[in-house]
Design a protein around this motif. Sequence first.
Motif, short mmCIF file in Angstrom:
data_model
loop_
_atom_site.label_atom_id
_atom_site.label_comp_id
_atom_site.label_asym_id
_atom_site.label_seq_id
_atom_site.Cartn_x
_atom_site.Cartn_y
_atom_site.Cartn_z
N ASP A 195 0.81 -1.23 -0.18
CA ASP A 195 0.19 0.21 0.02
C ASP A 195 0.82 1.38 -0.05
O ASP A 195 0.55 2.19 -0.74
CB ASP A 195 -0.98 0.07 1.14
N LYS A 196 1.82 1.20 0.78
CA LYS A 196 2.66 2.30 0.84
C LYS A 196 3.49 2.78 -0.59
O LYS A 196 3.57 3.91 -1.04
CB LYS A 196 3.95 2.16 2.10
N GLY A 197 4.04 1.49 -1.13
CA GLY A 197 4.68 1.53 -2.39
C GLY A 197 3.68 2.22 -3.39
O GLY A 197 4.17 2.99 -4.21
N LEU A 198 2.39 1.56 -3.33
CA LEU A 198 1.72 2.03 -4.75
C LEU A 198 1.19 3.56 -4.28
O LEU A 198 1.01 4.42 -5.21
CB LEU A 198 0.43 1.34 -4.54
N ALA A 199 1.19 4.11 -2.97
CA ALA A 199 1.05 5.46 -2.59
C ALA A 199 2.11 6.32 -3.21
O ALA A 199 1.75 7.43 -3.89
CB ALA A 199 0.78 5.61 -1.26
N TRP A 200 3.29 5.86 -2.96
CA TRP A 200 4.53 6.52 -3.70
C TRP A 200 4.39 6.61 -5.34
O TRP A 200 4.67 7.42 -5.73
CB TRP A 200 5.70 5.86 -3.10
N ALA A 201 4.05 5.49 -5.63
CA ALA A 201 4.02 5.23 -7.17
C ALA A 201 2.91 6.47 -7.65
O ALA A 201 3.18 7.14 -8.53
CB ALA A 201 3.56 4.04 -7.67
N ARG A 202 1.92 6.68 -6.99
CA ARG A 202 0.94 7.52 -7.34
C ARG A 202 1.56 8.85 -7.42
O ARG A 202 1.05 9.86 -8.09
CB ARG A 202 -0.37 7.28 -6.48
N MET A 203 2.30 9.10 -6.27
CA MET A 203 2.91 10.49 -6.05
C MET A 203 3.89 10.90 -6.95
O MET A 203 3.74 11.96 -7.57
CB MET A 203 3.47 10.51 -4.55
N ALA A 204 4.51 9.95 -7.44
CA ALA A 204 5.62 10.10 -8.52
C ALA A 204 4.81 10.28 -9.82
O ALA A 204 5.24 11.32 -10.63
CB ALA A 204 6.33 8.73 -8.76
N ARG A 205 3.58 9.50 -10.12
CA ARG A 205 2.98 10.12 -11.41
C ARG A 205 2.38 11.29 -11.58
O ARG A 205 2.36 11.95 -12.46
CB ARG A 205 2.13 8.85 -11.75
N ALA A 206 2.07 11.89 -10.36
CA ALA A 206 1.42 13.09 -10.38
C ALA A 206 2.23 14.13 -10.45
O ALA A 206 1.89 15.00 -11.08
CB ALA A 206 0.67 13.33 -8.94
N GLN A 207 3.64 13.81 -10.20
CA GLN A 207 4.39 14.65 -10.54
C GLN A 207 5.07 14.98 -12.05
O GLN A 207 5.23 15.97 -12.36
CB GLN A 207 5.78 14.52 -9.77
N ASP A 208 5.16 13.80 -12.92
CA ASP A 208 5.39 13.79 -13.99
C ASP A 208 4.76 12.80 -14.82
O ASP A 208 5.17 11.92 -15.18
CB ASP A 208 6.94 13.56 -14.20
N PRO A 209 3.51 13.13 -15.20
CA PRO A 209 2.74 11.77 -15.66
C PRO A 209 3.06 11.20 -16.94
O PRO A 209 2.67 10.06 -17.09
CB PRO A 209 1.21 12.39 -15.62
N ASP A 210 3.76 12.10 -17.68
CA ASP A 210 3.94 11.53 -19.09
C ASP A 210 5.31 10.97 -19.45
O ASP A 210 5.59 10.65 -20.46
CB ASP A 210 3.57 12.41 -20.27
N ASP A 211 6.12 11.14 -18.50
CA ASP A 211 7.69 10.83 -18.61
C ASP A 211 7.55 9.15 -18.96
O ASP A 211 7.21 8.38 -18.10
CB ASP A 211 8.55 11.06 -17.51
N PRO A 212 8.30 8.84 -20.08
CA PRO A 212 8.35 7.14 -20.48
C PRO A 212 8.89 6.32 -19.37
O PRO A 212 8.58 5.42 -19.17
CB PRO A 212 8.91 7.42 -21.84
N MET A 213 9.96 6.89 -18.87
CA MET A 213 10.80 6.10 -17.94
C MET A 213 10.18 5.98 -16.69
O MET A 213 10.13 4.82 -16.06
CB MET A 213 12.24 7.06 -17.41
N LEU A 214 9.54 7.15 -16.16
CA LEU A 214 8.57 6.75 -14.88
C LEU A 214 7.30 5.80 -15.44
O LEU A 214 7.24 5.10 -14.54
CB LEU A 214 7.99 8.26 -14.76
#
Length: 451
Positions: free
Chosen positions: A373-392
């Motif tokens: 759950d914590k990992g997926l929350a962090w993943a959502r935070m990362a995507r919110a910062q740069d949603p279209d970056d291919p490496m992300l």
Amino acid sequence: MALQLGKPPRTPKPAAADRPPIHPKARKGWAVVAVLPFLDHRPDGGDAHLGEGIADEVLQALNHLEGLQAVSRTTSFRYGGSALSPAAVGRHLHATAVLAGSLRKEDRLLTLKADLVDVKSGRVAWSKAYAFDRQDLFATLDDMIRCVASALHVPATIRPRYAVDLEAYECYLKGRQHYFRFNRHGMRSAAQLYRRSLDLDPSFPSAWAGLANCAAYTYIYIDRTEPQRELAESCSRKALELDPELAEAHASRGAALSAAGLVEEAEAAFETALRLDPNLFEAAYFYARHCLAAGKPERAIEYFEWAAALRPEDFQAILLVAQIYHSLGLEDEARRARRAGLSLVEERLEHAPDDVRARYLGANALVALGERDKGLAWARMARAQDPDDPMLLYNLGCIHALAGAPEESLDCLEQAAAGGLTQKDWFLHDGDLDGVRSHPRFQALMARLGS
């Protein structure tokens, strides 16, 4: 401190003559020197990048001298601006001597003050103030290196270096800061700064190498178009023409050859870089990434560990090597590396909460360690910062695959490929994707990526 990650599986090694030297360790009887960043006298700290760059130049030169071992950049630079005395810093780092200094830049004039402190006695063993024109930076640093070596009773043979214009050198240093963010925005900014450096000084080989690295990274992970591959090829070749003995140039050549799919040629270039400078992080790190993409996980482990030893605070190499251990079924080593890497990520995010790469690599480690759950929350935070970056997006695909969410994983992987990350070898050899590899959508994606 160096991270102990366990031993990789026993595999046949190339002959010793064909392999780079192991990372150098301090030898009995050798002097050990720590170099601190030169402190910027400007109130806004606007020249801090130059203070670090100057210290790094001196450190790298000292580390090549017989009889002298320099503490790694990342270990010693943590103490820049510390309230501790140089002698106290030296005791923390188990150093024989500490080189500390300050700088002031005014128009064309640069002033440097350097002190070499003997750790045991706490006394200044050598000190000198320099005031010089901006064109004389490297000549001044060469004198400093000779003086430090003499004070430590070590013979100094210094390889001639290109006398770069100071403004061009500063653009290069700023470019490196952006480059090591390893995302599309960082690559774009780094390339602009390297081009600015070359506009000011077209014969600066390190800036050509830096621009080649940006193009190679962009081709492999963001924009797989022929102009990017050709730019990596031409810039890396130019860097080598200007300075055939520059380790950075050979590392950039390795990255360009890796982008072109020339596996053996890339390996030769990376190994040459590490022979010339065993302390060059990007040579070890990108050699490891090359080996992983080429389906050589055991070799990738070796060079990721090398990179982790060079930058003990770097979370990337340690977390990537954890993924390889997992793919090889070495779960104890994988867990140990992930915990160590996650600790580094958490430390990084305390100081830079907007570091997207730290966030998503940390998310991967959390999910793999059972904190889904914590990992997926962090993943959502990362995507919110740069949603279209291919490496992300690619890394989010890995995270969802580990979390047992194949459809979400494949959504991200397909978007990563559509966004430009089309290096098929990564999809094929990344152990994090084992859970979706047999899925029809994954197989269809591999078919679209071609050979």
